[in-house]
Enzyme design. Structure first.
Site, PDB file in Angstrom:
ATOM      1  N   ARG A   1      89.215 -69.927 -13.239  1.00 20.15           N
ATOM      2  CA  ARG A   1      88.849 -71.151 -13.967  1.00 20.15           C
ATOM      3  C   ARG A   1      89.570 -71.268 -15.299  1.00 20.15           C
ATOM      4  O   ARG A   1      90.150 -70.307 -15.793  1.00 20.15           O
ATOM      5  CB  ARG A   1      87.337 -71.158 -14.239  1.00 20.15           C
ATOM      6  CG  ARG A   1      86.927 -69.942 -15.059  1.00 20.15           C
ATOM      7  CD  ARG A   1      85.425 -69.777 -15.145  1.00 20.15           C
ATOM      8  NE  ARG A   1      85.087 -68.591 -15.921  1.00 20.15           N
ATOM      9  CZ  ARG A   1      84.152 -68.544 -16.847  1.00 20.15           C
ATOM     10  NH1 ARG A   1      83.441 -69.613 -17.110  1.00 20.15           N
ATOM     11  NH2 ARG A   1      83.908 -67.439 -17.496  1.00 20.15           N
TER      12      ARG A   1
ATOM     13  N   THR B   1      90.202 -60.307 -24.765  1.00 22.03           N
ATOM     14  CA  THR B   1      90.784 -60.836 -23.530  1.00 22.03           C
ATOM     15  C   THR B   1      92.052 -61.629 -23.819  1.00 22.03           C
ATOM     16  O   THR B   1      92.075 -62.443 -24.740  1.00 22.03           O
ATOM     17  CB  THR B   1      89.766 -61.764 -22.828  1.00 22.03           C
ATOM     18  OG1 THR B   1      88.601 -61.000 -22.532  1.00 22.03           O
ATOM     19  CG2 THR B   1      90.341 -62.342 -21.544  1.00 22.03           C
TER      20      THR B   1
ATOM     21  N   LYS C   1      92.337 -56.758 -22.779  1.00 20.53           N
ATOM     22  CA  LYS C   1      92.013 -56.987 -21.369  1.00 20.53           C
ATOM     23  C   LYS C   1      92.858 -58.153 -20.883  1.00 20.53           C
ATOM     24  O   LYS C   1      92.664 -59.292 -21.276  1.00 20.53           O
ATOM     25  CB  LYS C   1      90.525 -57.266 -21.201  1.00 20.53           C
ATOM     26  CG  LYS C   1      90.105 -57.145 -19.743  1.00 20.53           C
ATOM     27  CD  LYS C   1      88.622 -57.010 -19.588  1.00 20.53           C
ATOM     28  CE  LYS C   1      88.070 -58.245 -18.939  1.00 20.53           C
ATOM     29  NZ  LYS C   1      86.689 -58.082 -18.491  1.00 20.53           N
TER      30      LYS C   1
ATOM     31  N   LYS D   1      94.180 -60.777 -18.342  1.00 24.79           N
ATOM     32  CA  LYS D   1      93.767 -61.505 -17.139  1.00 24.79           C
ATOM     33  C   LYS D   1      94.990 -61.755 -16.256  1.00 24.79           C
ATOM     34  O   LYS D   1      96.010 -62.264 -16.732  1.00 24.79           O
ATOM     35  CB  LYS D   1      93.141 -62.844 -17.527  1.00 24.79           C
ATOM     36  CG  LYS D   1      91.812 -62.712 -18.258  1.00 24.79           C
ATOM     37  CD  LYS D   1      90.686 -62.328 -17.317  1.00 24.79           C
ATOM     38  CE  LYS D   1      89.341 -62.396 -18.020  1.00 24.79           C
ATOM     39  NZ  LYS D   1      88.242 -61.955 -17.136  1.00 24.79           N
TER      40      LYS D   1
ATOM     41  N   ASP E   1      92.346 -57.372 -15.537  1.00 30.16           N
ATOM     42  CA  ASP E   1      91.250 -58.007 -14.794  1.00 30.16           C
ATOM     43  C   ASP E   1      91.825 -59.069 -13.865  1.00 30.16           C
ATOM     44  O   ASP E   1      92.343 -60.086 -14.309  1.00 30.16           O
ATOM     45  CB  ASP E   1      90.243 -58.641 -15.771  1.00 30.16           C
ATOM     46  CG  ASP E   1      88.970 -59.109 -15.064  1.00 30.16           C
ATOM     47  OD1 ASP E   1      88.894 -58.986 -13.829  1.00 30.16           O
ATOM     48  OD2 ASP E   1      88.047 -59.591 -15.754  1.00 30.16           O
TER      49      ASP E   1
ATOM     50  N   GLU F   1      90.228 -54.147 -13.073  1.00 27.68           N
ATOM     51  CA  GLU F   1      88.909 -54.729 -12.829  1.00 27.68           C
ATOM     52  C   GLU F   1      88.921 -55.707 -11.656  1.00 27.68           C
ATOM     53  O   GLU F   1      89.781 -56.587 -11.581  1.00 27.68           O
ATOM     54  CB  GLU F   1      88.466 -55.454 -14.117  1.00 27.68           C
ATOM     55  CG  GLU F   1      87.100 -56.110 -14.023  1.00 27.68           C
ATOM     56  CD  GLU F   1      86.573 -56.535 -15.390  1.00 27.68           C
ATOM     57  OE1 GLU F   1      87.102 -56.060 -16.414  1.00 27.68           O
ATOM     58  OE2 GLU F   1      85.626 -57.325 -15.430  1.00 27.68           O
TER      59      GLU F   1
ATOM     60  N   ASP G   1      83.223 -55.502 -11.151  1.00 27.51           N
ATOM     61  CA  ASP G   1      82.529 -56.500 -11.980  1.00 27.51           C
ATOM     62  C   ASP G   1      81.717 -57.422 -11.072  1.00 27.51           C
ATOM     63  O   ASP G   1      80.518 -57.204 -10.856  1.00 27.51           O
ATOM     64  CB  ASP G   1      83.554 -57.282 -12.821  1.00 27.51           C
ATOM     65  CG  ASP G   1      82.901 -58.332 -13.714  1.00 27.51           C
ATOM     66  OD1 ASP G   1      81.664 -58.350 -13.804  1.00 27.51           O
ATOM     67  OD2 ASP G   1      83.627 -59.156 -14.324  1.00 27.51           O
TER      68      ASP G   1
ATOM     69  N   LYS H   1      76.932 -56.895 -17.018  1.00 34.52           N
ATOM     70  CA  LYS H   1      76.809 -58.116 -17.820  1.00 34.52           C
ATOM     71  C   LYS H   1      75.376 -58.609 -17.676  1.00 34.52           C
ATOM     72  O   LYS H   1      74.868 -58.705 -16.548  1.00 34.52           O
ATOM     73  CB  LYS H   1      77.766 -59.201 -17.304  1.00 34.52           C
ATOM     74  CG  LYS H   1      79.238 -58.912 -17.557  1.00 34.52           C
ATOM     75  CD  LYS H   1      80.106 -59.998 -16.959  1.00 34.52           C
ATOM     76  CE  LYS H   1      81.578 -59.709 -17.197  1.00 34.52           C
ATOM     77  NZ  LYS H   1      82.440 -60.529 -16.329  1.00 34.52           N
TER      78      LYS H   1
ATOM     79  N   CYS I   1      80.720 -59.589 -21.084  1.00 38.03           N
ATOM     80  CA  CYS I   1      79.999 -60.847 -21.274  1.00 38.03           C
ATOM     81  C   CYS I   1      80.767 -61.967 -20.586  1.00 38.03           C
ATOM     82  O   CYS I   1      81.917 -61.790 -20.204  1.00 38.03           O
ATOM     83  CB  CYS I   1      79.818 -61.162 -22.754  1.00 38.03           C
ATOM     84  SG  CYS I   1      81.355 -61.344 -23.679  1.00 38.03           S
TER      85      CYS I   1
ATOM     86  N   ASP J   1      83.397 -54.744 -23.831  1.00 42.50           N
ATOM     87  CA  ASP J   1      84.183 -55.971 -23.642  1.00 42.50           C
ATOM     88  C   ASP J   1      83.291 -57.147 -24.048  1.00 42.50           C
ATOM     89  O   ASP J   1      82.837 -57.918 -23.218  1.00 42.50           O
ATOM     90  CB  ASP J   1      84.617 -56.044 -22.162  1.00 42.50           C
ATOM     91  CG  ASP J   1      85.333 -57.342 -21.817  1.00 42.50           C
ATOM     92  OD1 ASP J   1      86.005 -57.899 -22.701  1.00 42.50           O
ATOM     93  OD2 ASP J   1      85.205 -57.787 -20.665  1.00 42.50           O
TER      94      ASP J   1
ATOM     95  N   ASP K   1      83.871 -59.815 -26.243  1.00 41.25           N
ATOM     96  CA  ASP K   1      84.738 -60.614 -27.121  1.00 41.25           C
ATOM     97  C   ASP K   1      84.403 -62.096 -27.105  1.00 41.25           C
ATOM     98  O   ASP K   1      85.117 -62.885 -27.727  1.00 41.25           O
ATOM     99  CB  ASP K   1      86.205 -60.388 -26.746  1.00 41.25           C
ATOM    100  CG  ASP K   1      86.501 -60.840 -25.316  1.00 41.25           C
ATOM    101  OD1 ASP K   1      85.544 -61.141 -24.571  1.00 41.25           O
ATOM    102  OD2 ASP K   1      87.681 -60.907 -24.943  1.00 41.25           O
TER     103      ASP K   1
HETATM  104 MG    MG Z   1      85.749 -59.455 -15.040  1.00 40.19          MG
END
Ligand code: MG
Length: 366
Positions: free
Chosen positions: A24, A134, A159, A161, A189, A217, A242, A266, A294, A320, A322
């Protein structure tokens, strides 16, 4: 301390830059906020983001579930805490984000009733933590620039993405590693964006470059536990689950089937702190480290997660959190203070939050 009223509202905090993952793109944090008020003049705060693609929760579903649970809580005493937590989980199945919001506000009040900060009520721990940041999926140039900017303000854990195109993803990691050097911890991730074959190819290629990843991840689909097992057994890099783990039962399955090396907790997946504590206990039994993460959250729920992480810092070895660092402004009076990668906990009772700027009331339950 009797629950008299529950206010349900919304906050809208623009992000500094759009948040992009394999799943997304989001421009601002639009979260549901609840305030549970008691006859003693205390307020407990909770928050839930509508992360439809991960938890299945939307604004309307969160409001609906909180309303249902909230009606059962009016007139109840915070001293009967376990009963209240049972009400949260027995009134409705799933709806983990709504349950998390309600639980966070209840834990806030429970700690306030003892006049202690939440992390001390949960057993005590360090009052300062260090989070990663991230780096959203984007062009390689933008991701390298964002990584260097993050290091400049004090982050030493990034992290990254990935998950849109395997060749580009490998190039992204290699380019960022070349730019930031080996002293910056890189986490990757994929947000379920890779197939098993792609995961094995990409991770092995990155390992061949001599890049030591802190973890990879959720490379494949949440439900593909067999795929997670195959990847975990065939690569050197630690694999973190996750989206595959929401409940304590999920954690037992993933851990006992060796489908991951690390577990990402989370609050929005577990339905709050009580189930997160169960997962932490399970991980402790099996000697599996945890990360606390989160969604796109402003500061209320992240404050709760930080208190939990501080109290369980022996098992939650990676942070994590952030969400607030990605926001352009801080709507909270009180709560955690974020300064670069540092998270500083307040020593005020509960979560230490006194007010939320921009809280738009939608409805209240009395
Ligand atoms: Mg994740």
């Amino acid at each position: 301390m009797i629950i008299e009223k529950i206010e349900i509202g919304k906050i809208n905090v623009p992000l500094i830059t759009p948040f992009k993952t394999a799943l997304r793109t989001v421009e601002s944090v639009e979260d549901i906020v609840i305030i549970i008020k008691t006859n003693t003049g205390h307020s407990g705060f909770g928050e839930a983001p509508p992360t439809a693609v991960i938890t299945g929760d939307t604004h309307d579903s969160i409001i609906g579930a909180i309303t249902l649970i909230g009606k059962q809580l009016i007139g109840k005493n915070i001293e009967d805490f376990n009963t209240l937590i049972n009400i949260v989980h027995r009134t409705i199945i799933k709806n983990t984000s709504a349950k998390a919001a309600v639980e966070i506000a209840l834990y806030d009040l429970f700690a306030q009733s003892m006049n202690r900060p939440l992390y001390k009520v949960l057993g005590g721990g360090p009052s300062q933590l260090k989070t990663d940041l991230t780096i959203s999926v984007d062009s390689v140039e933008k991701m390298v620039a964002d990584s260097l900017k993050a290091i400049e303000v004090g982050f030493d854990q990034l992290k990254i993405k990935v998950g849109k195109n395997i060749t580009e993803d490998i190039f992204r990691i290699k380019s960022i590693y070349d730019a930031v050097g080996p002293n910056i911890k890189l986490r990757l991730d994929a947000n379920q964006g890779w197939s098993v074959k792609e995961s094995l190819y990409a991770i092995k290629k990155i390992e061949e470059y001599g890049i030591v990843l802190d973890f990879v991840e959720q490379p494949v689909k949440a439900s593909d536990i067999d795929g997670m097992i195959k990847i975990t057994s065939e690569v050197l890099s630690p694999i973190l689950a996750d989206e595959s783990i929401f409940s304590p039962k999920d954690a037992i399955e993933v851990i006992t089937r060796k489908a991951a090396d690390i577990v990402n907790i989370k609050l929005m997946k577990t339905g709050g702190i009580s189930n997160a504590l169960k997962i932490i206990n399970i991980c402790e039994i099996y000697d599996i480290p945890c990360m606390i993460g989160c969604m796109l959250e402003a500061g209320i729920s992240v404050t709760a997660a930080a208190h939990l992480a501080a109290a369980k810092s022996s098992i939650i070895t990676r942070i994590d959190l952030d969400g607030p660092a990605l926001c352009s402004e801080n709507p909270l009076d009180g709560g955690i203070i974020m300064n670069g990668s540092k998270i500083i906990l307040s020593n005020k009772p509960g979560l230490g939050i006194t007010n939320i700027t921009g809280f738009e009331l939608i409805k209240d339950i009395k």
